[in-house]
Design a protein around this motif. Structure first.
Motif, PDB file in Angstrom:
ATOM      1  N   VAL A 269       0.875  -1.166   0.000  1.00  0.00           N
ATOM      2  CA  VAL A 269       0.000   0.000   0.000  1.00  0.00           C
ATOM      3  C   VAL A 269       0.909   1.211   0.000  1.00  0.00           C
ATOM      4  O   VAL A 269       1.860   1.293   0.780  1.00  0.00           O
ATOM      5  CB  VAL A 269      -0.939   0.017   1.213  1.00  0.00           C
ATOM      6  N   TYR A 270       0.632   2.144  -0.907  1.00  0.00           N
ATOM      7  CA  TYR A 270       1.547   3.267  -1.154  1.00  0.00           C
ATOM      8  C   TYR A 270       0.718   4.549  -1.155  1.00  0.00           C
ATOM      9  O   TYR A 270      -0.116   4.765  -2.042  1.00  0.00           O
ATOM     10  CB  TYR A 270       2.239   3.038  -2.498  1.00  0.00           C
ATOM     11  N   GLY A 271       0.921   5.388  -0.141  1.00  0.00           N
ATOM     12  CA  GLY A 271       0.150   6.613  -0.005  1.00  0.00           C
ATOM     13  C   GLY A 271       0.990   7.849  -0.245  1.00  0.00           C
ATOM     14  O   GLY A 271       2.148   7.916   0.178  1.00  0.00           O
ATOM     15  N   ILE A 272       0.394   8.848  -0.887  1.00  0.00           N
ATOM     16  CA  ILE A 272       1.122  10.078  -1.222  1.00  0.00           C
ATOM     17  C   ILE A 272       0.888  11.139  -0.162  1.00  0.00           C
ATOM     18  O   ILE A 272      -0.235  11.353   0.304  1.00  0.00           O
ATOM     19  CB  ILE A 272       0.676  10.621  -2.599  1.00  0.00           C
ATOM     20  N   THR A 273       1.963  11.800   0.224  1.00  0.00           N
ATOM     21  CA  THR A 273       1.888  12.902   1.174  1.00  0.00           C
ATOM     22  C   THR A 273       2.851  14.005   0.740  1.00  0.00           C
ATOM     23  O   THR A 273       3.806  13.753  -0.006  1.00  0.00           O
ATOM     24  CB  THR A 273       2.234  12.420   2.604  1.00  0.00           C
ATOM     25  N   GLU A 274       2.574  15.226   1.193  1.00  0.00           N
ATOM     26  CA  GLU A 274       3.499  16.332   0.909  1.00  0.00           C
ATOM     27  C   GLU A 274       4.434  16.587   2.082  1.00  0.00           C
ATOM     28  O   GLU A 274       5.307  17.447   2.012  1.00  0.00           O
ATOM     29  CB  GLU A 274       2.702  17.597   0.584  1.00  0.00           C
ATOM     30  N   LYS A 275       4.256  15.798   3.163  1.00  0.00           N
ATOM     31  CA  LYS A 275       5.052  15.990   4.361  1.00  0.00           C
ATOM     32  C   LYS A 275       6.185  14.969   4.426  1.00  0.00           C
ATOM     33  O   LYS A 275       5.970  13.785   4.192  1.00  0.00           O
ATOM     34  CB  LYS A 275       4.176  15.859   5.605  1.00  0.00           C
ATOM     35  N   VAL A 301       4.650   7.033   1.013  1.00  0.00           N
ATOM     36  CA  VAL A 301       4.806   6.232   2.222  1.00  0.00           C
ATOM     37  C   VAL A 301       4.407   4.809   1.872  1.00  0.00           C
ATOM     38  O   VAL A 301       3.275   4.546   1.458  1.00  0.00           O
ATOM     39  CB  VAL A 301       3.945   6.773   3.377  1.00  0.00           C
ATOM     40  N   LEU A 302       5.356   3.886   2.023  1.00  0.00           N
ATOM     41  CA  LEU A 302       5.187   2.531   1.515  1.00  0.00           C
ATOM     42  C   LEU A 302       5.087   1.512   2.640  1.00  0.00           C
ATOM     43  O   LEU A 302       5.943   1.442   3.508  1.00  0.00           O
ATOM     44  CB  LEU A 302       6.350   2.180   0.592  1.00  0.00           C
ATOM     45  N   LEU A 303       4.019   0.754   2.585  1.00  0.00           N
ATOM     46  CA  LEU A 303       3.825  -0.411   3.442  1.00  0.00           C
ATOM     47  C   LEU A 303       4.044  -1.647   2.580  1.00  0.00           C
ATOM     48  O   LEU A 303       3.399  -1.803   1.546  1.00  0.00           O
ATOM     49  CB  LEU A 303       2.400  -0.418   4.006  1.00  0.00           C
ATOM     50  N   CYS A 304       4.978  -2.505   2.976  1.00  0.00           N
ATOM     51  CA  CYS A 304       5.277  -3.699   2.193  1.00  0.00           C
ATOM     52  C   CYS A 304       5.081  -4.955   3.033  1.00  0.00           C
ATOM     53  O   CYS A 304       5.558  -5.030   4.160  1.00  0.00           O
ATOM     54  CB  CYS A 304       6.711  -3.669   1.666  1.00  0.00           C
ATOM     55  N   LEU A 305       4.357  -5.909   2.452  1.00  0.00           N
ATOM     56  CA  LEU A 305       4.194  -7.233   3.032  1.00  0.00           C
ATOM     57  C   LEU A 305       4.812  -8.234   2.061  1.00  0.00           C
ATOM     58  O   LEU A 305       4.280  -8.460   0.974  1.00  0.00           O
ATOM     59  CB  LEU A 305       2.710  -7.537   3.254  1.00  0.00           C
ATOM     60  N   LEU A 389      -1.837  -6.827   5.925  1.00  0.00           N
ATOM     61  CA  LEU A 389      -1.827  -5.500   5.307  1.00  0.00           C
ATOM     62  C   LEU A 389      -2.506  -4.481   6.215  1.00  0.00           C
ATOM     63  O   LEU A 389      -2.033  -3.348   6.371  1.00  0.00           O
ATOM     64  CB  LEU A 389      -2.519  -5.546   3.943  1.00  0.00           C
ATOM     65  N   ASN A 390      -3.618  -4.866   6.827  1.00  0.00           N
ATOM     66  CA  ASN A 390      -4.327  -3.957   7.727  1.00  0.00           C
ATOM     67  C   ASN A 390      -3.486  -3.627   8.958  1.00  0.00           C
ATOM     68  O   ASN A 390      -3.504  -2.492   9.458  1.00  0.00           O
ATOM     69  CB  ASN A 390      -5.659  -4.584   8.155  1.00  0.00           C
ATOM     70  N   TYR A 391      -2.739  -4.615   9.448  1.00  0.00           N
ATOM     71  CA  TYR A 391      -1.825  -4.375  10.571  1.00  0.00           C
ATOM     72  C   TYR A 391      -0.815  -3.290  10.190  1.00  0.00           C
ATOM     73  O   TYR A 391      -0.545  -2.366  10.973  1.00  0.00           O
ATOM     74  CB  TYR A 391      -1.115  -5.673  10.937  1.00  0.00           C
ATOM     75  N   GLY A 392      -0.264  -3.387   8.994  1.00  0.00           N
ATOM     76  CA  GLY A 392       0.672  -2.371   8.536  1.00  0.00           C
ATOM     77  C   GLY A 392       0.014  -1.026   8.302  1.00  0.00           C
ATOM     78  O   GLY A 392       0.623   0.027   8.537  1.00  0.00           O
ATOM     79  N   ALA A 422     -12.810  -8.560   1.239  1.00  0.00           N
ATOM     80  CA  ALA A 422     -12.220  -8.595   2.574  1.00  0.00           C
ATOM     81  C   ALA A 422     -11.324  -7.382   2.793  1.00  0.00           C
ATOM     82  O   ALA A 422     -11.348  -6.764   3.866  1.00  0.00           O
ATOM     83  CB  ALA A 422     -11.436  -9.890   2.767  1.00  0.00           C
ATOM     84  N   PHE A 423     -10.541  -7.027   1.784  1.00  0.00           N
ATOM     85  CA  PHE A 423      -9.648  -5.867   1.901  1.00  0.00           C
ATOM     86  C   PHE A 423     -10.455  -4.599   2.142  1.00  0.00           C
ATOM     87  O   PHE A 423     -10.143  -3.801   3.036  1.00  0.00           O
ATOM     88  CB  PHE A 423      -8.797  -5.726   0.640  1.00  0.00           C
ATOM     89  N   ALA A 424     -11.510  -4.387   1.338  1.00  0.00           N
ATOM     90  CA  ALA A 424     -12.331  -3.189   1.495  1.00  0.00           C
ATOM     91  C   ALA A 424     -13.000  -3.155   2.865  1.00  0.00           C
ATOM     92  O   ALA A 424     -13.044  -2.115   3.534  1.00  0.00           O
ATOM     93  CB  ALA A 424     -13.389  -3.134   0.384  1.00  0.00           C
ATOM     94  N   THR A 425     -13.508  -4.306   3.309  1.00  0.00           N
ATOM     95  CA  THR A 425     -14.255  -4.358   4.569  1.00  0.00           C
ATOM     96  C   THR A 425     -13.343  -4.187   5.776  1.00  0.00           C
ATOM     97  O   THR A 425     -13.642  -3.417   6.694  1.00  0.00           O
ATOM     98  CB  THR A 425     -15.021  -5.694   4.674  1.00  0.00           C
ATOM     99  N   VAL A 426     -12.228  -4.889   5.791  1.00  0.00           N
ATOM    100  CA  VAL A 426     -11.322  -4.836   6.942  1.00  0.00           C
ATOM    101  C   VAL A 426     -10.653  -3.470   7.060  1.00  0.00           C
ATOM    102  O   VAL A 426     -10.499  -2.928   8.156  1.00  0.00           O
ATOM    103  CB  VAL A 426     -10.270  -5.955   6.844  1.00  0.00           C
ATOM    104  N   THR A 427     -10.258  -2.881   5.924  1.00  0.00           N
ATOM    105  CA  THR A 427      -9.558  -1.581   5.953  1.00  0.00           C
ATOM    106  C   THR A 427     -10.519  -0.402   5.944  1.00  0.00           C
ATOM    107  O   THR A 427     -10.091   0.739   6.060  1.00  0.00           O
ATOM    108  CB  THR A 427      -8.604  -1.446   4.749  1.00  0.00           C
ATOM    109  N   GLU A 428     -11.831  -0.694   5.787  1.00  0.00           N
ATOM    110  CA  GLU A 428     -12.870   0.344   5.738  1.00  0.00           C
ATOM    111  C   GLU A 428     -12.574   1.369   4.653  1.00  0.00           C
ATOM    112  O   GLU A 428     -12.622   2.583   4.864  1.00  0.00           O
ATOM    113  CB  GLU A 428     -13.011   1.030   7.105  1.00  0.00           C
TER     114      GLU A 428
END
Length: 497
Positions: A269-275, A301-305, A389-392, A422-428
């Motif tokens: 999961v890779y999220g973009i931030t300006e900070k 910001v990268l979360l890798c499993l 993934l949700n833990y990360g 499952a991904f959509a439901t668990v991660t909301e």
């Protein structure tokens, strides 16, 4: 007609896409080899591949492209390269590879990175590099220096996997700020090479390739490479990026608040931030995004499993009797949420960053011979990946990244209706799936770098979601309970490790 060619050099396969620049239509796509590329593991925790093998399959993919589409090589105006991140390629003065590449999931340099963080100071590392040295490229190079001094003494330049493919195409050895940041060799404070870490490791700056912008003409196809590929000499190579920043580009994820995900061999999961922020334990990592500039900062910001699709692949080859993935997904979908108490921790592919670089190994917990069948194992695996993934993501949210809508390619694990829901439901989160991949992103990136598109905003013609998955409110409570059980098992194993 202007055509764009994109390559995605992964650890499982090499993919290529030929795209019409004006319409965004894919004219041909190819993958080589048909089965996963071999990963050499001479010792526990090691993972290597031969760079020459990547190049051989780069050639094979363009041969397949040519068998699918009739086009003039002179119409290919630009080539883009995406590649598996964090790998190390070393070459001598003749540009000959000195040893197999130490790739992303290799764990041998974990202790080297931990020692560096302690002796340099974690605060210094995080303030300047936004990450601890960890098991990244710079630490892998230090391992070579300590354990293979004869090879190290002959190194002329070090490269990331994509830099190597670009070298084979252009004859030039170059890299990017984004690439250096993924190797933990970039100083975010000074916007330059991380000399403090290289000095600590005793690594000369002369080993680092020349730096070019991610979107730029970085060289031209040599006659030798053109003859091997069957393309035109002089064709521009105008984009290179690691697979996860490039995956984000392929999904038009470029601005703060936008999120990209992938669930191939590894899950990201890779999220973009300006900070320019960081996790104090470097369990998620911050890199320079492809469209970063000092005037408009963009960080990923990268979360890798590590253990994602590789777990599903392992089950396919070792526990299903040869079933295909569609049938596996069908069987898994026939089991209720929670797999009747069966829990799988998917940590079986090297040291995991979200676990502070521990190599926990995979675990099957709660197996009951009287209840559980093959279908339970398949479902528990998909749930375990989603839970990991949700833990990360819990860590990722602490850095300020908001997860509301996630864009992903309609591929790999997301082809499973069970996994996507499952991904959509668990991660909301709302999940948008697109018919795109890394090689398409590399093609679009090449168009930006070559000036065929005026900027990123013009590069996404033809890109539309093919499916949207909302959280299943009827299953939210059940998944929350099962996730808590999964997390309890994980915490117990972490205490034991």
């Amino acid at each position: 007609m202007a055509l764009l060619l994109g390559y995605d050099v992964g650890s499982s396969s090499i993919k290529a896409t030929l795209m019409n620049a004006q319409t965004g239509k894919v004219l041909a796509a190819a993958t080589s080899p048909e089965k996963e590329l071999e990963i050499i593991a001479k010792k526990l925790g090691w993972a290597e591949q031969h760079p020459q093998t990547w190049w051989e399959h780069v050639i094979k993919t363009i041969q397949k492209i040519k068998s699918q589409a009739d086009f003039d090589a002179s119409d290919v105006k630009a080539i883009g390269i995406s590649y598996q991140m964090h790998g190390l390629v070393v070459v001598d003065k003749n540009k000959e590879v000195l040893r197999p590449s130490i790739i992303w999931c290799d764990s041998r340099a974990v202790q080297i990175g931990e020692k560096a963080a302690k002796e340099i100071g974690e605060e210094t590392c995080l303030k300047n590099s936004l990450n601890l040295p960890g098991n990244f490229t710079a630490s892998k190079l230090k391992w070579v220096k300590e354990n293979e001094p004869d090879i190290y003494s002959r190194i002329y330049k070090i490269m990331l996997p994509g830099d190597y493919i670009a070298m084979r195409m252009t004859g030039q050895i170059k890299t990017t700020p984004s690439g250096l940041s993924e190797g933990i060799m970039w100083n975010f404070q000074k916007q330059s090479l991380a000399k403090f870490l290289l000095d600590y490791y005793g690594i000369s700056e002369e080993l680092i390739a020349d730096i070019v912008p991610t979107f730029s003409v970085q060289g031209e196809l040599t006659k030798t490479a053109a003859d091997e590929l069957g393309l035109k000499a002089g064709t521009k190579i105008s984009y290179r990026a690691g697979d996860q920043p490039n995956n984000a580009l392929s999904l038009n994820v470029l601005n703060p608040g936008e999120i990209a995900a992938t669930a191939g061999t590894s899950g990201v999961v890779y999220g973009i931030t300006e900070k320019s922020d960081y996790d104090s334990k470097s369990r998620v990592n911050t890199f320079v995004h492809v469209n970063h500039s000092p005037e408009a900062p963009r960080y990923g910001v990268l979360l890798c499993l590590n253990g994602t699709g590789i777990l599903n692949s392992w089950l396919k080859h070792n526990a299903t009797g040869g079933l295909d993935y569609d049938k596996m997904n069908e069987l898994a979908g026939g089991v209720k949420v929670g797999s009747d108490g069966l829990v799988i921790l998917p940590y079986g592919n090297g040291a995991e960053r979200t676990l502070e670089n521990r190599n926990l190994g995979a675990l099957i917990h709660g197996l009951n011979f009287n209840i559980h069948k093959r279908a339970h194992l398949l479902r528990a695996a998909q749930e375990g990946i989603v839970f990991a993934l949700n833990y990360g993501l819990g860590i990722m949210r602490q850095t300020g990244v908001q997860v509301k809508t996630v864009r992903a390619g309609n591929a790999n694990m997301f082809l499973s209706p069970l996994f996507a829901e499952a991904f959509a439901t668990v991660t909301e989160s709302v999940v948008e799936l697109y018919n795109t991949d890394g090689s398409q992103g590399a093609a679009r990136g090449a168009g930006i770098g070559a000036g065929i598109y005026k900027g990123p905003e013009g590069a996404f013609i033809g890109l539309q979601p093919v499916m949207t998955i909302e959280p299943n409110e009827n299953l939210t409570s059940a998944y929350q309970q099962v996730y808590k059980t999964w997390e309890d098992v994980l915490r117990h194993e972490l205490k034991r490790s």
